[in-house]
Design a protein around this motif. Structure first.
Motif, short mmCIF file in Angstrom:
data_model
loop_
_atom_site.label_atom_id
_atom_site.label_comp_id
_atom_site.label_asym_id
_atom_site.label_seq_id
_atom_site.Cartn_x
_atom_site.Cartn_y
_atom_site.Cartn_z
N ALA A 74 0.83 -1.04 0.12
CA ALA A 74 -0.15 0.11 -0.03
C ALA A 74 1.08 1.22 -0.04
N VAL A 75 0.34 2.39 -0.64
CA VAL A 75 1.31 3.50 -0.67
C VAL A 75 0.25 4.73 -0.04
N LEU A 76 0.77 5.23 1.02
CA LEU A 76 0.22 6.59 1.53
C LEU A 76 0.91 7.64 1.32
N ARG A 77 0.36 8.91 1.07
CA ARG A 77 0.84 10.06 0.69
C ARG A 77 0.14 11.14 1.47
N ALA A 78 1.01 12.08 1.90
CA ALA A 78 0.09 13.17 2.59
C ALA A 78 0.92 14.55 2.52
N LYS A 79 0.25 15.53 2.25
CA LYS A 79 0.87 16.87 2.25
C LYS A 79 0.57 17.60 3.41
N VAL A 80 1.52 17.86 4.27
CA VAL A 80 1.23 18.61 5.60
C VAL A 80 1.77 20.04 5.39
N VAL A 81 0.67 20.98 5.64
CA VAL A 81 1.12 22.42 5.74
C VAL A 81 1.40 22.86 7.01
N HIS A 82 2.56 23.19 7.10
CA HIS A 82 2.83 24.00 8.40
C HIS A 82 2.92 25.49 8.11
N THR A 83 3.51 26.32 9.24
CA THR A 83 3.35 27.51 9.02
C THR A 83 4.32 28.30 7.68
#
Ligand SMILES: Nc1ncnc2c1ncn2[C@@H]1O[C@H](COP(=O)(O)OP(=O)(O)O)[C@@H](O)[C@H]1O
Ligand SMILES: [Mg+2]
Length: 405
Positions: A74-83
């Motif tokens: 399985a492949v999980l991708r996430a874009k996380v926005v920090h300040t």
């Protein structure tokens, strides 16, 4: 921080899913068994590299229906926005093999992902944190310790490796017991392992105490809110080292004794010496049992309500409120930890199937408490279970498909 994009390939019931998310509350609504928990589980996995549901990662890879080809991973991708900047995290879970990870498309160790996406999950399974074996409570502290200081992940890994190796040495010592020379050489090998275990265990214990000291005020205030002010809660570190030295646990009513114990546990060098002494005293018994008998792995987070242990004494409703309070406290603690995190410490809050089991008063109290969170992902079976305070984006989850309203 918040999660702006999530994509899943062959994770649980999802063949391929691409989602864009916004800050504020987002609800995933749909009947049971449609994939709501699977979705938030993916987010939690990216934060902690473990699932709040299963031990083995193989269950996370989609099982293809009979007749179609079975995916290997399985492949999980996430874009996380920090300040300041967004970070793209990727993790590949490969059945029966080590995970692979990438940050902003560059290869890295999976462990390097820890601490980038911070998330706190509350799910019905959390009742077990209050009710069951100490392992789940240790994990609560350990996960928070890693979220506070990601470098601790290597101490944890080292700790479990040493525990396993020392346990197997104890077992072989038991088998070789009949020969006197065998026992002598085992004892000298054991002492080497004692020193190594004492070193990592003492660092882990100090980190847990730090977590607990930060967490405690939030546990008290969150419990008061969710239980609507019924009884007082006390959370204390139960140390197997201390119980061995004083041959018993402190009186739950005497908070000062617990406090002194905790103070003493903050000094890793002193604790390492005490642990080595305790292990030397326990060698015989450890060989009898073929098990490690003292240290961080035998400790607990003791929870008391109105002076009585929550486990075994509290009612179902009280245990539920306490489980919820522990997660809310974790959330508050992390969002107030910019001093160690350095930057945007605000975690993503995940509430899986929580509102349906709360009465109106508690539902309002919880909704008000979390309404100003930077990002809340919540799941519910029906629209009516989403509190008005948490009205925001809404997705419907049906048959493995997620659709925007
Ligand atoms: N590895 C997997 N492969 C395929 N389907 C899975 C896998 N793991 C769980 N599921 C399916 O996911 C569904 C449960 O999804 P879940 O997210 O728990 O539902 P809910 O919407 O009630 O939270 C079940 O139908 C289960 O069979
Ligand atoms: Mg569910």
């Amino acid at each position: 921080m918040y999660l702006s994009d999530l994509s899943l390939d062959n994770f649980r019931s999802y063949k391929d899913l691409v989602l864009s998310l916004s800050p504020g509350p987002t609800a995933f609504v749909g009947p049971n068994g449609q994939g709501k928990t699977n979705l938030v589980e993916a987010v939690a996995y990216m934060a902690t590299l473990s699932s709040h549901r299963v031990g083995a990662d193989t269950a996370l890879v989609r099982r293809a229906p009979p007749g179609s080809s079975q995916p290997q991973g399985a492949v999980l991708r996430a874009k996380v926005v920090h300040t300041d900047r967004p970070t793209v995290l990727e993790i590949e879970i490969i059945a029966g093999k080590a995970n692979r990870a990438r940050i902003n498309r560059g290869n890295c160790r999976p462990r390097d992902l820890l601490g980038i996406l911070r998330a706190v999950v509350f799910a019905p399974e959390d009742l077990a944190v209050v009710r069951e074996e100490p392992g789940l409570r240790r994990r609560l502290l350990d996960d928070l310790a890693v979220a506070l200081r990601p470098g601790l992940a290597s101490v944890l890994a080292e700790h479990s490796k040493i525990l396993a190796q020392r346990a197997s040495l104890l077992k072989s010592a038991r088998a070789a017991r009949s020969s006197a020379t065998g026992t002598r050489s085992v004892i000298s090998t054991l002492e080497v392992w004692d020193a190594q275990l004492a070193d990592v265990a003492s660092r882990l214990i100090a980190a847990r105490i730090e977590v607990l000291r930060r967490l405690r005020p939030w546990v008290e205030s969150s419990y008061e809110t969710v239980s609507v002010g019924r009884s007082s809660v006390h959370a204390a570190y139960r140390s197997s080292l201390d119980a061995h030295e004083r041959t018993g646990d402190p009186d739950p009513q005497r908070k000062e004794t617990w406090h002194e114990t905790e103070e003493a546990l903050r000094d890793p060098a002193a604790v390492a010496v005490r642990l080595r002494t305790a292990m030397a005293q326990l060698h015989e018994r450890e060989i009898d049992r073929g098990a490690n008998l003292v240290g961080a792995h035998r400790d607990d987070l003791s929870l008391f309500l109105g002076g009585l242990p929550a486990r075994g004494f509290a009612s179902h409703g009280e245990q539920w409120s306490l489980a919820l309070a522990l997660r809310l406290a974790s959330y508050e603690m992390l969002r107030h930890s910019a001093d160690t995190y350095g930057g945007d410490s605000e975690p993503v809050l995940i509430l899986d199937d929580v509102f349906a089991s709360l009465d109106q008063q508690r539902r309002r109290a919880l909704a008000k408490m979390v309404a100003n969170a930077q990002q809340v992902l919540l799941t519910a079976a029906v629209d009516a279970d989403v509190p008005a305070e948490l009205n925001g984006a809404r997705f419907h989850v049906l048959g493995g498909k997620v659709t925007n309203d």
